[in-house]
Design a protein around this motif. Structure first.
Motif, PDB file in Angstrom:
ATOM      1  N   ARG A 125       0.843  -1.195   0.000  1.00  0.00           N
ATOM      2  CA  ARG A 125       0.000   0.000   0.000  1.00  0.00           C
ATOM      3  C   ARG A 125       0.884   1.253   0.000  1.00  0.00           C
ATOM      4  N   GLY A 126       0.287   2.346  -0.451  1.00  0.00           N
ATOM      5  CA  GLY A 126       1.001   3.616  -0.427  1.00  0.00           C
ATOM      6  C   GLY A 126       1.887   3.856  -1.616  1.00  0.00           C
ATOM      7  N   THR A 127       1.906   2.924  -2.572  1.00  0.00           N
ATOM      8  CA  THR A 127       2.798   3.054  -3.724  1.00  0.00           C
ATOM      9  C   THR A 127       2.449   4.269  -4.572  1.00  0.00           C
ATOM     10  N   ALA A 128       1.179   4.397  -4.936  1.00  0.00           N
ATOM     11  CA  ALA A 128       0.764   5.506  -5.805  1.00  0.00           C
ATOM     12  C   ALA A 128       1.052   6.849  -5.149  1.00  0.00           C
ATOM     13  N   GLU A 129       0.790   6.933  -3.841  1.00  0.00           N
ATOM     14  CA  GLU A 129       1.012   8.191  -3.123  1.00  0.00           C
ATOM     15  C   GLU A 129       2.499   8.549  -3.092  1.00  0.00           C
ATOM     16  N   ALA A 130       3.345   7.559  -2.810  1.00  0.00           N
ATOM     17  CA  ALA A 130       4.784   7.825  -2.752  1.00  0.00           C
ATOM     18  C   ALA A 130       5.327   8.236  -4.119  1.00  0.00           C
ATOM     19  N   LEU A 131       4.887   7.569  -5.172  1.00  0.00           N
ATOM     20  CA  LEU A 131       5.365   7.912  -6.512  1.00  0.00           C
ATOM     21  C   LEU A 131       4.881   9.295  -6.933  1.00  0.00           C
ATOM     22  N   GLU A 132       3.682   9.667  -6.535  1.00  0.00           N
ATOM     23  CA  GLU A 132       3.171  10.997  -6.854  1.00  0.00           C
ATOM     24  C   GLU A 132       3.996  12.072  -6.152  1.00  0.00           C
ATOM     25  N   ILE A 133       4.316  11.852  -4.884  1.00  0.00           N
ATOM     26  CA  ILE A 133       5.163  12.794  -4.149  1.00  0.00           C
ATOM     27  C   ILE A 133       6.512  12.940  -4.843  1.00  0.00           C
ATOM     28  N   TYR A 134       7.109  11.812  -5.209  1.00  0.00           N
ATOM     29  CA  TYR A 134       8.415  11.834  -5.868  1.00  0.00           C
ATOM     30  C   TYR A 134       8.363  12.580  -7.197  1.00  0.00           C
ATOM     31  N   ARG A 135       7.394  12.242  -8.021  1.00  0.00           N
ATOM     32  CA  ARG A 135       7.333  12.847  -9.350  1.00  0.00           C
ATOM     33  C   ARG A 135       6.974  14.330  -9.301  1.00  0.00           C
ATOM     34  N   SER A 136       6.057  14.699  -8.434  1.00  0.00           N
ATOM     35  CA  SER A 136       5.579  16.085  -8.410  1.00  0.00           C
ATOM     36  C   SER A 136       6.580  17.047  -7.788  1.00  0.00           C
ATOM     37  N   SER A 137       7.456  16.535  -6.919  1.00  0.00           N
ATOM     38  CA  SER A 137       8.405  17.427  -6.248  1.00  0.00           C
ATOM     39  C   SER A 137       9.844  17.223  -6.719  1.00  0.00           C
ATOM     40  N   PHE A 138      10.041  16.464  -7.779  1.00  0.00           N
ATOM     41  CA  PHE A 138      11.391  16.155  -8.260  1.00  0.00           C
ATOM     42  C   PHE A 138      12.124  17.412  -8.720  1.00  0.00           C
ATOM     43  N   GLN A 139      13.387  17.522  -8.288  1.00  0.00           N
ATOM     44  CA  GLN A 139      14.260  18.616  -8.703  1.00  0.00           C
ATOM     45  C   GLN A 139      15.419  18.043  -9.512  1.00  0.00           C
ATOM     46  N   PRO A 140      15.564  18.450 -10.771  1.00  0.00           N
ATOM     47  CA  PRO A 140      16.649  17.909 -11.597  1.00  0.00           C
ATOM     48  C   PRO A 140      18.013  18.109 -10.950  1.00  0.00           C
ATOM     49  N   SER A 141      18.899  17.154 -11.175  1.00  0.00           N
ATOM     50  CA  SER A 141      20.257  17.229 -10.636  1.00  0.00           C
ATOM     51  C   SER A 141      21.259  17.077 -11.776  1.00  0.00           C
ATOM     52  N   ALA A 142      22.536  17.120 -11.444  1.00  0.00           N
ATOM     53  CA  ALA A 142      23.582  16.979 -12.459  1.00  0.00           C
ATOM     54  C   ALA A 142      23.576  15.588 -13.087  1.00  0.00           C
ATOM     55  N   THR A 143      23.032  14.608 -12.366  1.00  0.00           N
ATOM     56  CA  THR A 143      23.038  13.232 -12.872  1.00  0.00           C
ATOM     57  C   THR A 143      21.695  12.756 -13.396  1.00  0.00           C
ATOM     58  N   LEU A 144      20.613  13.465 -13.071  1.00  0.00           N
ATOM     59  CA  LEU A 144      19.277  12.995 -13.466  1.00  0.00           C
ATOM     60  C   LEU A 144      18.380  14.185 -13.786  1.00  0.00           C
ATOM     61  N   ALA A 145      17.916  14.234 -15.028  1.00  0.00           N
ATOM     62  CA  ALA A 145      17.096  15.377 -15.457  1.00  0.00           C
ATOM     63  C   ALA A 145      15.616  15.201 -15.138  1.00  0.00           C
ATOM     64  N   GLU A 146      15.146  13.951 -15.105  1.00  0.00           N
ATOM     65  CA  GLU A 146      13.726  13.678 -14.886  1.00  0.00           C
ATOM     66  C   GLU A 146      13.571  12.552 -13.866  1.00  0.00           C
ATOM     67  N   PRO A 147      12.390  12.455 -13.233  1.00  0.00           N
ATOM     68  CA  PRO A 147      12.165  11.367 -12.268  1.00  0.00           C
ATOM     69  C   PRO A 147      12.380  10.003 -12.915  1.00  0.00           C
ATOM     70  N   ARG A 148      12.968   9.103 -12.147  1.00  0.00           N
ATOM     71  CA  ARG A 148      13.242   7.757 -12.644  1.00  0.00           C
ATOM     72  C   ARG A 148      12.874   6.759 -11.560  1.00  0.00           C
ATOM     73  N   THR A 149      11.986   5.841 -11.874  1.00  0.00           N
ATOM     74  CA  THR A 149      11.529   4.894 -10.870  1.00  0.00           C
ATOM     75  C   THR A 149      11.085   3.599 -11.540  1.00  0.00           C
ATOM     76  N   PHE A 150      10.874   2.573 -10.740  1.00  0.00           N
ATOM     77  CA  PHE A 150      10.246   1.343 -11.228  1.00  0.00           C
ATOM     78  C   PHE A 150       9.493   0.699 -10.079  1.00  0.00           C
ATOM     79  N   LEU A 151       8.838  -0.411 -10.359  1.00  0.00           N
ATOM     80  CA  LEU A 151       7.983  -1.078  -9.384  1.00  0.00           C
ATOM     81  C   LEU A 151       8.603  -2.414  -8.991  1.00  0.00           C
ATOM     82  N   THR A 152       8.462  -2.791  -7.705  1.00  0.00           N
ATOM     83  CA  THR A 152       8.879  -4.125  -7.258  1.00  0.00           C
ATOM     84  C   THR A 152       7.639  -4.931  -6.892  1.00  0.00           C
TER      85      THR A 152
END
Length: 346
Positions: A206-233
């Motif tokens: 449980r809580g997967t959709a909520e956590a991914l939404e938080i991650y994607r909506s608040s993501f700040q690009p860095s020198a190594t990653l321009a966009e959110p990157r995730t997968f599912l287990t």
């Protein structure tokens, strides 16, 4: 039906008919199967003092698996950073990256991965305040690990002088660093630091959709990653028939049930042993609730479920945790049900 990219999570399970050496041999056999089939990455967990889990040291297992395979990325799912000095983790993974360039992932988690007594032993019997401080300083420790693996290293101020600290003398590449979690804490931190992130859907459910939404909506690009990157287990058991898949899922379901209900833990039962366990009605209901978050069925059913999960959570990669048990008389140094799960998904 187009499947997402598939990867593997392995806790190196120990069955009632195995010793630790058998479990490690079975993991190496499973990793070779995954590599031959074209799975993208193979991650190994960190758990301590558990009768049914031999994955106590991800760096050691990663070296074994990477050396036994040819093309897969191999990494930690994950290293529990509060258990270790950041420099030690940076040194271990910088060395793994030097040995297997372009193939190493470092997944970092904040949980202890064990009980309080073992956590006490992991910090040399230090006070509980030290463990609490390590958890509080997790963002700082993540920064330190990343910086120390950088070829330039970091400057450490001691006695009023700055000293260069590098995880390895001459790095030409660095591992990919991921943050892992089963709550929204790591989702927020990964977004803030511009790191890739994985939610432990296979464990939490449980809580997967909520956590991914938080991650994607608040993501700040860095020198190594321009966009959110995730997968599912996801936990998975695949067999020629749905009935066989249910049988093979039962030993792991019972182990998770024991963990969730505070029962004594033991080595993972064989299928025949698991079928002889008599559960009270409340535990049967909990078992049914748990497996609704798993992928259990025939190849066609499992593939359809994986596609549905990928679409629902908007991911293009799923890390399968093959949890099929074994029947009485199975070869001790192999895990036929787990190997079949991978083969039947391709």
């Amino acid at each position: 039906m187009s499947l997402p990219t598939l990867s593997v999570l392995d806790l190196v399970p120990v069955r009632s008919d195995q010793c630790s050496a058998d479990a490690v041999a079975a993991t190496l056999a499973l990793a070779r199967v995954a590599d031959e089939l074209g799975f993208h990455r193979y991650w190994l967990a960190e758990h301590h003092n558990m009768p049914a889990v031999a994955a106590t040291s991800p760096p050691v297992l990663i070296g074994l698996v990477a050396g036994a395979t040819q093309r897969m990325r191999v990494g930690s799912g994950g290293v529990m950073l509060p258990n270790h000095a950041p420099l030690v983790v940076a040194e271990q993974f910088a060395l793994l990256e030097a040995a297997f360039p372009g193939r190493i992932d470092l997944g970092l988690g904040r949980a202890p991965g064990t009980d309080q007594v073992t956590a006490f032993a992991l910090r040399h019997g230090g006070p509980a305040e030290e463990a609490a401080e390590a958890v509080t300083r997790f963002p700082e420790y993540v920064d330190n690990v990343v910086a120390m693996m950088n070829p330039a290293g970091v400057g450490l101020s001691v006695g009023g002088r700055s000293h260069a600290v590098r995880a390895t003398p001459v790095a030409t590449s660095t591992p990919d660093v991921w943050l892992l979690g089963s709550s929204d804490y790591s989702a927020r931190l990964a977004a803030q630091q511009g790191l890739p992130y994985v939610f432990a859907h296979h464990f939490a459910g449980r809580g997967t959709a909520e956590a991914l939404e938080i991650y994607r909506s608040s993501f700040q690009p860095s020198a190594t990653l321009a966009e959110p990157r995730t997968f599912l287990t996801v936990n998975a058991v695949v067999a020629p028939t749905a009935e066989q898949a249910q049988q093979l899922a039962l030993p792991n379901l019972l182990m998770m049930l024991a963990l969730r209900t505070g029962q004594p833990l033991a080595a993972q039962l064989l299928v025949e042993e698991a079928e002889g366990v008599d559960l009270p009605p409340a535990h049967r209901d909990l078992l049914a609730a748990m497996q609704r978050h798993w992928v259990i069925g025939t190849p066609e059913q499992a593939k359809a479920r994986l596609v549905e999960l990928a679409e629902r959570f908007e991911v293009d990669e799923i890390m399968v945790h093959p949890v099929a048990g074994a029947h009485l008389g199975a070869q001790a140094d192999r895990s036929p049900g787990r190997e079949a799960t991978l083969r039947l998904l391709i």
